[in-house]
Design an enzyme around this catalytic site. Structure first.
Site, PDB file in Angstrom:
ATOM      1  N   ARG A 148       0.815  -1.227   0.000  1.00 16.59           N
ATOM      2  CA  ARG A 148       0.000   0.000   0.000  1.00 16.59           C
ATOM      3  C   ARG A 148       0.848   1.276   0.000  1.00 16.59           C
ATOM      4  O   ARG A 148       0.484   2.290   0.590  1.00 16.59           O
ATOM      5  CB  ARG A 148      -0.937   0.046   1.209  1.00 16.59           C
ATOM      6  CG  ARG A 148      -1.934  -1.075   1.292  1.00 16.59           C
ATOM      7  CD  ARG A 148      -2.941  -1.015   0.155  1.00 16.59           C
ATOM      8  NE  ARG A 148      -4.062  -1.886   0.430  1.00 16.59           N
ATOM      9  CZ  ARG A 148      -4.064  -3.203   0.173  1.00 16.59           C
ATOM     10  NH1 ARG A 148      -3.025  -3.781  -0.387  1.00 16.59           N
ATOM     11  NH2 ARG A 148      -5.140  -3.921   0.456  1.00 16.59           N
ATOM     12  N   CYS A 165     -10.727  -0.533   3.452  1.00 14.38           N
ATOM     13  CA  CYS A 165     -10.082  -0.573   4.768  1.00 14.38           C
ATOM     14  C   CYS A 165      -9.608   0.823   5.171  1.00 14.38           C
ATOM     15  O   CYS A 165      -9.044   1.556   4.365  1.00 14.38           O
ATOM     16  CB  CYS A 165      -8.909  -1.550   4.745  1.00 14.38           C
ATOM     17  SG  CYS A 165      -9.458  -3.267   4.777  1.00 14.38           S
ATOM     18  N   GLU A 205      -5.009   3.948   5.921  1.00 14.22           N
ATOM     19  CA  GLU A 205      -4.932   3.427   4.562  1.00 14.22           C
ATOM     20  C   GLU A 205      -5.746   4.361   3.665  1.00 14.22           C
ATOM     21  O   GLU A 205      -5.401   4.617   2.521  1.00 14.22           O
ATOM     22  CB  GLU A 205      -5.509   2.002   4.530  1.00 14.22           C
ATOM     23  CG  GLU A 205      -4.990   1.116   3.419  1.00 14.22           C
ATOM     24  CD  GLU A 205      -5.861   1.139   2.191  1.00 14.22           C
ATOM     25  OE1 GLU A 205      -5.400   0.671   1.149  1.00 14.22           O
ATOM     26  OE2 GLU A 205      -7.004   1.634   2.248  1.00 14.22           O
TER      27      GLU A 205
HETATM   28  N1  EPU Z   1     -10.894 -10.500  10.861  1.00 18.37           N
HETATM   29  C1  EPU Z   1     -11.624 -10.532  12.008  1.00 18.37           C
HETATM   30  N2  EPU Z   1     -12.614  -9.621  12.159  1.00 18.37           N
HETATM   31  C2  EPU Z   1     -12.893  -8.677  11.231  1.00 18.37           C
HETATM   32  C3  EPU Z   1     -12.128  -8.642  10.057  1.00 18.37           C
HETATM   33  C4  EPU Z   1     -11.118  -9.573   9.883  1.00 18.37           C
HETATM   34  O1  EPU Z   1     -11.397 -11.369  12.878  1.00 18.37           O
HETATM   35  O2  EPU Z   1     -13.796  -7.869  11.448  1.00 18.37           O
HETATM   36  C5  EPU Z   1      -9.852 -11.531  10.658  1.00 18.37           C
HETATM   37  C6  EPU Z   1     -10.228 -12.485   9.522  1.00 18.37           C
HETATM   38  O3  EPU Z   1     -11.025 -13.529   9.982  1.00 18.37           O
HETATM   39  C7  EPU Z   1      -8.883 -12.945   9.023  1.00 18.37           C
HETATM   40  C8  EPU Z   1      -7.974 -11.739   9.293  1.00 18.37           C
HETATM   41  O4  EPU Z   1      -8.640 -10.922  10.241  1.00 18.37           O
HETATM   42  O5  EPU Z   1      -8.425 -14.021   9.781  1.00 18.37           O
HETATM   43  C9  EPU Z   1      -7.674 -10.960   8.022  1.00 18.37           C
HETATM   44  O6  EPU Z   1      -8.903 -10.497   7.459  1.00 18.37           O
HETATM   45  P1  EPU Z   1      -9.143 -10.359   5.879  1.00 18.37           P
HETATM   46  O7  EPU Z   1      -8.820 -11.652   5.197  1.00 18.37           O
HETATM   47  O8  EPU Z   1     -10.456  -9.739   5.673  1.00 18.37           O
HETATM   48  O9  EPU Z   1      -7.992  -9.402   5.395  1.00 18.37           O
HETATM   49  P2  EPU Z   1      -7.575  -7.988   5.932  1.00 18.37           P
HETATM   50  O10 EPU Z   1      -6.132  -8.112   6.313  1.00 18.37           O
HETATM   51  O11 EPU Z   1      -8.502  -7.441   6.936  1.00 18.37           O
HETATM   52  C10 EPU Z   1      -6.676  -7.213   3.599  1.00 18.37           C
HETATM   53  C11 EPU Z   1      -6.697  -5.918   2.869  1.00 18.37           C
HETATM   54  C12 EPU Z   1      -7.991  -5.762   2.082  1.00 18.37           C
HETATM   55  C13 EPU Z   1      -8.134  -6.935   1.124  1.00 18.37           C
HETATM   56  C14 EPU Z   1      -8.105  -8.242   1.940  1.00 18.37           C
HETATM   57  C15 EPU Z   1      -8.144  -9.469   1.065  1.00 18.37           C
HETATM   58  C16 EPU Z   1      -5.493  -4.213   4.108  1.00 18.37           C
HETATM   59  C17 EPU Z   1      -5.575  -3.079   5.060  1.00 18.37           C
HETATM   60  N3  EPU Z   1      -6.629  -4.826   3.824  1.00 18.37           N
HETATM   61  O12 EPU Z   1      -7.690  -7.146   4.588  1.00 18.37           O
HETATM   62  O13 EPU Z   1      -7.887  -4.568   1.335  1.00 18.37           O
HETATM   63  O14 EPU Z   1      -9.331  -6.836   0.398  1.00 18.37           O
HETATM   64  O15 EPU Z   1      -6.888  -8.307   2.711  1.00 18.37           O
HETATM   65  O16 EPU Z   1      -6.891  -9.697   0.502  1.00 18.37           O
HETATM   66  O17 EPU Z   1      -4.400  -4.515   3.613  1.00 18.37           O
HETATM   67  C18 EPU Z   1      -8.344  -2.217   1.222  1.00 18.37           C
HETATM   68  O18 EPU Z   1      -7.187  -2.082   0.871  1.00 18.37           O
HETATM   69  O19 EPU Z   1      -9.119  -1.242   1.336  1.00 18.37           O
HETATM   70  C19 EPU Z   1      -8.820  -3.557   1.538  1.00 18.37           C
HETATM   71  C20 EPU Z   1     -10.056  -3.770   1.936  1.00 18.37           C
END
Ligand code: EPU
Length: 302
Positions: A177, A226, A296
């Site tokens: 990012r 995010c 972000e």
């Molecule tokens: N989780 C929770 N509770 C929540 C959300 C997530 O427990 O409310 C847990 C999930 O169960 C999982 C872990 O946290 O074990 C990671 O969650 P997720 O797979 O949704 O990925 P993320 O790290 O929260 C990132 C990117 C997203 C992208 C997804 C999928 C960032 C800040 N976010 O989210 O990107 O869509 O991975 O690859 O890097 C964005 O950039 O705006 C964005 C949404």
């Protein structure tokens, strides 16, 4: 910021810009938040250096707007005009494994267009809203891929040098990012080099990513994706969730019930509401985990 000088208005028209008087940034951003200012739509890349020089001569401040999908804009009368590229026709030209894409092209449409021509690699970006220019500037990524991996060349307007430049992929660093572009570089076009893959296979990948996104993110609601970057080795969403903050709100700004790193505008949230929710959540995470979450979302505050 409202432009009234008739001579300036004529010069702007001569440069091929289309003026939208007192545009609402709330209508131009996915969060549905933001005040009012004049919007200048740019129809020709080549006119940008002269346009910027003209605005600077008149001491008019400006900001570049992409698709407005990852942006939180301040309330009220805004102190800068907003510049935005219009979409050319065609937005994408393919040449073997290379895709020449205008920065104003829609990211999702670019992914599917390339897929139909057996060019893959970007399946993870399906469902990420916004323009190709915005994705490039932020190095958008999801499900293990990021757009920067495929960048062969970028055409941009470099404000510091007052000129349009072409950079090769190896002159740009793409990190999580984050890119080495200057904050006031304006993305104009990109050449992507994509791996060949049969359409059917790409489609399968697209379906899987779509499904994952639908099941974990609040897609139907107004959000900027995010809000915070993930700190190294951790998930901002999980931390916020573990603190029981889903549903926490300031006015109509809410931590999503579905994904805790998405903050949604559940009605008529103001930028002030959203910023104070962001500060509140950041403070609670810092207190509980000793981690200072970095935004972000891009914030344009007067
Ligand atoms: N989780 C929770 N509770 C929540 C959300 C997530 O427990 O409310 C847990 C999930 O169960 C999982 C872990 O946290 O074990 C990671 O969650 P997720 O797979 O949704 O990925 P993320 O790290 O929260 C990132 C990117 C997203 C992208 C997804 C999928 C960032 C800040 N976010 O989210 O990107 O869509 O991975 O690859 O890097 C964005 O950039 O705006 C964005 C949404």
């Amino acid at each position: 910021m409202h432009i009234e000088d008739p001579k300036l208005l004529t010069e702007l028209t001569e440069l091929g810009t289309e003026l939208r008087v007192r545009a609402s940034l709330a209508e131009l951003t996915n969060l549905g938040i933001g005040g009012i200012t004049d919007l200048l739509r740019i129809t020709k890349h080549e006119s940008i250096p002269a346009l910027i020089a003209l605005l600077e001569r008149h001491q008019i401040l400006y900001r570049f707007l992409g698709g407005g999908s990852n942006l939180l804009v301040g309330d009220g009368e805004l102190p800068w005009v907003v510049l935005q590229l219009t979409k050319p026709d065609p937005e994408i030209v393919l040449q073997g494994k290379l895709a020449h894409v205008d920065a104003a092209a829609d990211l999702g449409r670019t992914v599917t267009f390339c897929a139909k021509h057996d060019l893959g690699g970007m399946e993870g970006l399906i469902g990420v809203p916004g323009t190709v220019g915005g994705a490039l500037r932020m190095n958008a990524g999801a499900y293990g891929m990021q757009i920067g991996s495929y960048v062969r060349e970028v055409k941009l307007y470099r404000a510091a040098e007052r000129q349009i430049k072409i950079l090769s992929g190896d002159q740009i660093s793409f990190e999580y990012r984050h890119t080495s572009f200057a904050p006031d570089d304006m993305m104009l076009a990109v050449t992507l080099e994509l791996p060949s893959k049969p359409y059917k296979e790409i489609l399968q990948g697209i379906r899987i990513c779509n499904e994952k996104r639908r099941s974990s993110q609040p897609l139907g609601q107004k959000s900027a994706g995010c809000i915070f970057k993930n700190p190294p080795g951790a998930s901002a969403g999980r931390m916020i969730d573990e603190l029981g903050l889903k549903g926490l709100g300031v006015g109509d700004a809410r931590v999503s019930d579905r994904h805790a790193n998405f903050f949604v505008n559940a009605g008529t949230a103001s930028a002030k509401d959203m910023l104070s929710l962001i500060a509140d959540v950041r403070g609670r995470v810092e207190k509980a985990y000793g981690v200072n979450l970095e935004n972000e979302v891009v914030v344009w505050n007067a």
